[in-house]
Design a protein around this motif. Sequence first.
Motif, short mmCIF file in Angstrom:
data_model
loop_
_atom_site.label_atom_id
_atom_site.label_comp_id
_atom_site.label_asym_id
_atom_site.label_seq_id
_atom_site.Cartn_x
_atom_site.Cartn_y
_atom_site.Cartn_z
N ALA A 64 10.02 -58.42 12.63
CA ALA A 64 10.45 -58.03 13.98
C ALA A 64 10.64 -59.25 14.87
O ALA A 64 11.62 -59.33 15.61
CB ALA A 64 9.42 -57.09 14.60
N TRP A 65 9.71 -60.23 14.79
CA TRP A 65 9.84 -61.43 15.62
C TRP A 65 10.94 -62.35 15.14
O TRP A 65 11.40 -63.22 15.87
CB TRP A 65 8.51 -62.19 15.70
CG TRP A 65 7.58 -61.56 16.69
CD1 TRP A 65 6.55 -60.74 16.43
CD2 TRP A 65 7.64 -61.69 18.11
NE1 TRP A 65 5.94 -60.34 17.59
CE2 TRP A 65 6.60 -60.90 18.64
CE3 TRP A 65 8.48 -62.37 18.99
CZ2 TRP A 65 6.37 -60.80 20.00
CZ3 TRP A 65 8.24 -62.28 20.34
CH2 TRP A 65 7.20 -61.50 20.84
N ARG A 71 2.77 -66.92 15.39
CA ARG A 71 3.49 -67.06 16.66
C ARG A 71 2.53 -67.72 17.64
O ARG A 71 1.45 -67.21 17.89
CB ARG A 71 3.92 -65.69 17.17
CG ARG A 71 4.72 -65.74 18.43
CD ARG A 71 5.15 -64.31 18.80
NE ARG A 71 5.47 -64.23 20.19
CZ ARG A 71 4.61 -64.06 21.19
NH1 ARG A 71 3.33 -63.90 20.93
NH2 ARG A 71 5.00 -64.02 22.44
N GLU A 118 5.63 -57.17 11.29
CA GLU A 118 5.63 -57.80 12.61
C GLU A 118 6.38 -59.13 12.57
O GLU A 118 7.12 -59.48 13.50
CB GLU A 118 4.19 -58.00 13.10
CG GLU A 118 4.09 -58.36 14.56
CD GLU A 118 4.57 -57.27 15.52
OE1 GLU A 118 4.84 -57.62 16.68
OE2 GLU A 118 4.70 -56.11 15.13
N ASP A 141 13.29 -64.59 20.78
CA ASP A 141 13.84 -65.20 21.99
C ASP A 141 14.70 -66.39 21.54
O ASP A 141 14.22 -67.23 20.78
CB ASP A 141 12.70 -65.68 22.88
CG ASP A 141 13.17 -66.17 24.24
OD1 ASP A 141 14.28 -66.74 24.32
OD2 ASP A 141 12.41 -66.00 25.21
N TYR A 161 14.88 -58.65 16.17
CA TYR A 161 15.16 -58.09 17.49
C TYR A 161 14.18 -58.51 18.58
O TYR A 161 14.53 -58.45 19.76
CB TYR A 161 15.25 -56.55 17.42
CG TYR A 161 13.99 -55.84 17.03
CD1 TYR A 161 13.07 -55.41 17.98
CD2 TYR A 161 13.70 -55.58 15.70
CE1 TYR A 161 11.92 -54.75 17.63
CE2 TYR A 161 12.55 -54.92 15.33
CZ TYR A 161 11.66 -54.50 16.29
OH TYR A 161 10.53 -53.85 15.94
N LYS A 162 12.99 -58.98 18.26
CA LYS A 162 12.05 -59.46 19.27
C LYS A 162 12.22 -60.95 19.57
O LYS A 162 11.59 -61.48 20.47
CB LYS A 162 10.61 -59.22 18.82
CG LYS A 162 10.14 -57.80 18.91
CD LYS A 162 8.66 -57.74 18.56
CE LYS A 162 8.09 -56.35 18.75
NZ LYS A 162 6.65 -56.33 18.43
#
Length: 175
Positions: A96-97, A119, A93, A103, A100-101
Motif C-alpha cells: 500500500a505504501w 517507513r 501494508e 507520497d 496508492y499511499k
Amino acid sequence: MEQAVAPFDERLTAPGSWWAISALFGLAGGLVLMPLGTVPMLGALVVTGLLAALAVSSYGSARIRVVAGSLVAGDARIPVAALGDAEVLGGDEARAWRTYKADPRAFMLLRSYVPTALRVVVDDPDDPTPYLYLSTRRPRALAAALEAARDTGSAVPRTGGAGTADGPESRQDRA
C-alpha cells in the motif's frame, strides 16, 4: 573506538530466479546469432549473459546500513537525529505504501522482490521529504538499530572541529 550498539548492514540482493533469467538472456543472445556460426553464437551467449548478470548484480547491490549515527540507504546518508518514528510494514501494508499511499516527495529505496519494509518519518523541518520507505528483509532489526543509534547519539556529547591556524593573527605573522 566506539562500537555501535545494534549494528545493521543489509544488502538487498536479487533473488535466485533473476540470475536464472539472466542466464536465459545469454542463451537467447546466443540463439539469435546462431545462424552466423559457432564463434558469433558463443560470443553473443557470453556477452549477453554477462551484461544481463551485470544488470542484476547492479540492481541487487543496494545496501542499507546504520553507521556512525547515520542511516545510509543506497546513495543517501541521513543523520539519525533527523529521523522520527519508524513503522514496520508487513506485506500488504508495504504494498500500500509503495502504491496508492505513497507520497511523491518521499525517499524510496524500493525493491519489489522484498515484501517487507520500514517507513521512517523525517523530522527535519528544512527537509521536504516526509518519510523514508526502505525495503528490507529485517525491518524490526533496522528499527532497533535506528533507535539504538539515536539513543547513542543523544548520550554522546558532540565536540567541535579542531581549530585552524589560519586565523587573521597567523596571516599577519606570515606577512
